[in-house]
Scaffold this motif. Structure first.
Motif, PDB file in Angstrom:
ATOM      1  N   ARG A  24       0.555  -1.198   0.192  1.00 56.48           N
ATOM      2  CA  ARG A  24       0.445  -0.098  -0.179  1.00 56.48           C
ATOM      3  C   ARG A  24       0.769   1.264   0.017  1.00 56.48           C
ATOM      4  O   ARG A  24       1.485   1.332   1.053  1.00 56.48           O
ATOM      5  CB  ARG A  24      -0.960  -0.436   1.612  1.00 56.48           C
ATOM      6  N   PHE A  25       0.953   1.938  -0.816  1.00 54.91           N
ATOM      7  CA  PHE A  25       1.492   3.110  -1.050  1.00 54.91           C
ATOM      8  C   PHE A  25       0.568   4.238  -0.690  1.00 54.91           C
ATOM      9  O   PHE A  25      -0.329   5.123  -1.429  1.00 54.91           O
ATOM     10  CB  PHE A  25       1.821   3.411  -2.625  1.00 54.91           C
ATOM     11  N   GLN A  26       1.334   5.443   0.688  1.00 53.97           N
ATOM     12  CA  GLN A  26       0.314   5.843   1.940  1.00 53.97           C
ATOM     13  C   GLN A  26       0.936   7.441   0.805  1.00 53.97           C
ATOM     14  O   GLN A  26       0.197   8.649   0.552  1.00 53.97           O
ATOM     15  CB  GLN A  26       0.484   5.911   2.812  1.00 53.97           C
ATOM     16  N   LYS A  27       2.158   7.433   0.688  1.00 52.01           N
ATOM     17  CA  LYS A  27       2.864   9.257   1.461  1.00 52.01           C
ATOM     18  C   LYS A  27       3.132   9.242  -0.387  1.00 52.01           C
ATOM     19  O   LYS A  27       3.873   8.700  -1.553  1.00 52.01           O
ATOM     20  CB  LYS A  27       4.540   8.895   1.563  1.00 52.01           C
ATOM     21  N   THR A  28       3.208  10.692  -1.142  1.00 50.10           N
ATOM     22  CA  THR A  28       3.065  11.143  -2.416  1.00 50.10           C
ATOM     23  C   THR A  28       5.120  11.020  -3.154  1.00 50.10           C
ATOM     24  O   THR A  28       5.799  10.956  -2.032  1.00 50.10           O
ATOM     25  CB  THR A  28       2.506  12.097  -3.264  1.00 50.10           C
ATOM     26  N   GLY A  29       5.069  10.552  -3.782  1.00 53.51           N
ATOM     27  CA  GLY A  29       6.289  10.926  -4.409  1.00 53.51           C
ATOM     28  C   GLY A  29       6.694   9.626  -5.537  1.00 53.51           C
ATOM     29  O   GLY A  29       5.512   8.510  -5.485  1.00 53.51           O
ATOM     30  N   ALA A  30       7.502   9.323  -5.290  1.00 50.36           N
ATOM     31  CA  ALA A  30       8.102   8.230  -6.732  1.00 50.36           C
ATOM     32  C   ALA A  30       9.323   7.538  -5.893  1.00 50.36           C
ATOM     33  O   ALA A  30       9.568   7.339  -5.380  1.00 50.36           O
ATOM     34  CB  ALA A  30       9.567   9.107  -8.328  1.00 50.36           C
ATOM     35  N   VAL A  31       8.973   5.736  -6.324  1.00 47.91           N
ATOM     36  CA  VAL A  31       8.569   4.562  -5.844  1.00 47.91           C
ATOM     37  C   VAL A  31       9.843   3.718  -6.532  1.00 47.91           C
ATOM     38  O   VAL A  31       9.264   3.060  -8.122  1.00 47.91           O
ATOM     39  CB  VAL A  31       8.532   4.278  -4.694  1.00 47.91           C
ATOM     40  N   ARG A  32      11.300   3.700  -6.521  1.00 48.11           N
ATOM     41  CA  ARG A  32      11.951   3.170  -7.665  1.00 48.11           C
ATOM     42  C   ARG A  32      12.139   1.254  -7.547  1.00 48.11           C
ATOM     43  O   ARG A  32      11.958   1.019  -6.208  1.00 48.11           O
ATOM     44  CB  ARG A  32      14.021   3.451  -7.276  1.00 48.11           C
TER      45      ARG A  32
END
Length: 224
Positions: A125-133
């Motif tokens: 689950r991705f809660q925070k905004t931003g780019a994830v590699r």
């Protein structure tokens, strides 16, 4: 006696007859040009302008019910770039006949799904905004990027670089054209109800890449 049940209909008819209009926000559309910088600093337009994400930077509208998928098949992640609204879940099914180990070294999102075999799936689950590699700990060539955006007003380009975002609430916003291997471009745009604004972006893609480490911070072992 006057029928009060007809009042909303009469009010709407009066509104339309007097020139009123109902709008569902505005839209933006355009084309993204991706340029690559060579060894001597010269830039050239790239033929494939896919995997650029255009999104509205303001308006926090998380979606905890959002679900997306990145498939592991042929020793590749597909799609290579995935935008998702904050709060959503990404599934990582393994469709290869051997193990994979999905992990991310991104500080704000560091995770490790460990090894799992064909036909199995794990999620994040991705809660925070931003780019994830995202990488695989077994196959170094497997790379994906999840871009967590703050709201549903986004689009991802195809090879032709074209995009369209609709039903944007009226207002002044910052739109960002983001791609995983270079600088982003930001543009301030005023959205008007019922209007479509044409706007183009230009982003620069780096031709240089740094060889990444495995989840232990070491060079990859012999792959299979």
């Amino acid at each position: 006696m006057f029928n009060t049940k007809l009042t909303p209909i009469l009010m709407l008819s009066s509104f339309l007859l007097t020139g009123g209009m109902l709008h569902a926000g505005g839209s933006i559309e355009g084309t993204v040009i991706v340029k690559t910088k060579g060894l001597f600093g010269k830039q050239g337009a790239k033929g494939d302008a896919s995997n650029v994400v255009i999104f509205l930077e303001e308006l926090q509208q998380p979606n905890p019910n959002g679900k997306e998928k990145i498939v592991q098949k042929g020793k590749q992640f597909s799609p290579r770039v995935l935008p998702i609204v904050s709060g959503g879940v990404v599934e990582f099914p393994n469709e290869d006949p051997f193990n994979h180990n999905v992990f991310s070294p991104t500080p704000e999102y560091k995770f490790d799904l460990d090894y799992y075999g064909t036909g199995k799936s794990k999620n994040v689950r991705f809660q925070k905004t931003g780019a994830v590699r995202i990488y695989c700990n077994i196959h170094s060539n497997m790379v994906a990027d999840v871009l967590v955006v703050p709201n549903p007003y986004f689009a991802k380009t195809g090879k032709d670089g074209k995009f369209k975002i609709s039903n944007i609430p009226a207002g002044k916003y910052t739109f960002v054209a983001w791609q995983p291997s270079g600088a982003s471009e930001k543009r301030g745009i005023a959205i008007v109800d019922g209007k479509t604004i044409n706007i183009n972006f230009e982003v620069e893609e780096s031709v240089f890449s740094i060889k990444h480490k495995n989840k232990y911070g070491r060079a990859y072992d012999k792959e299979y």
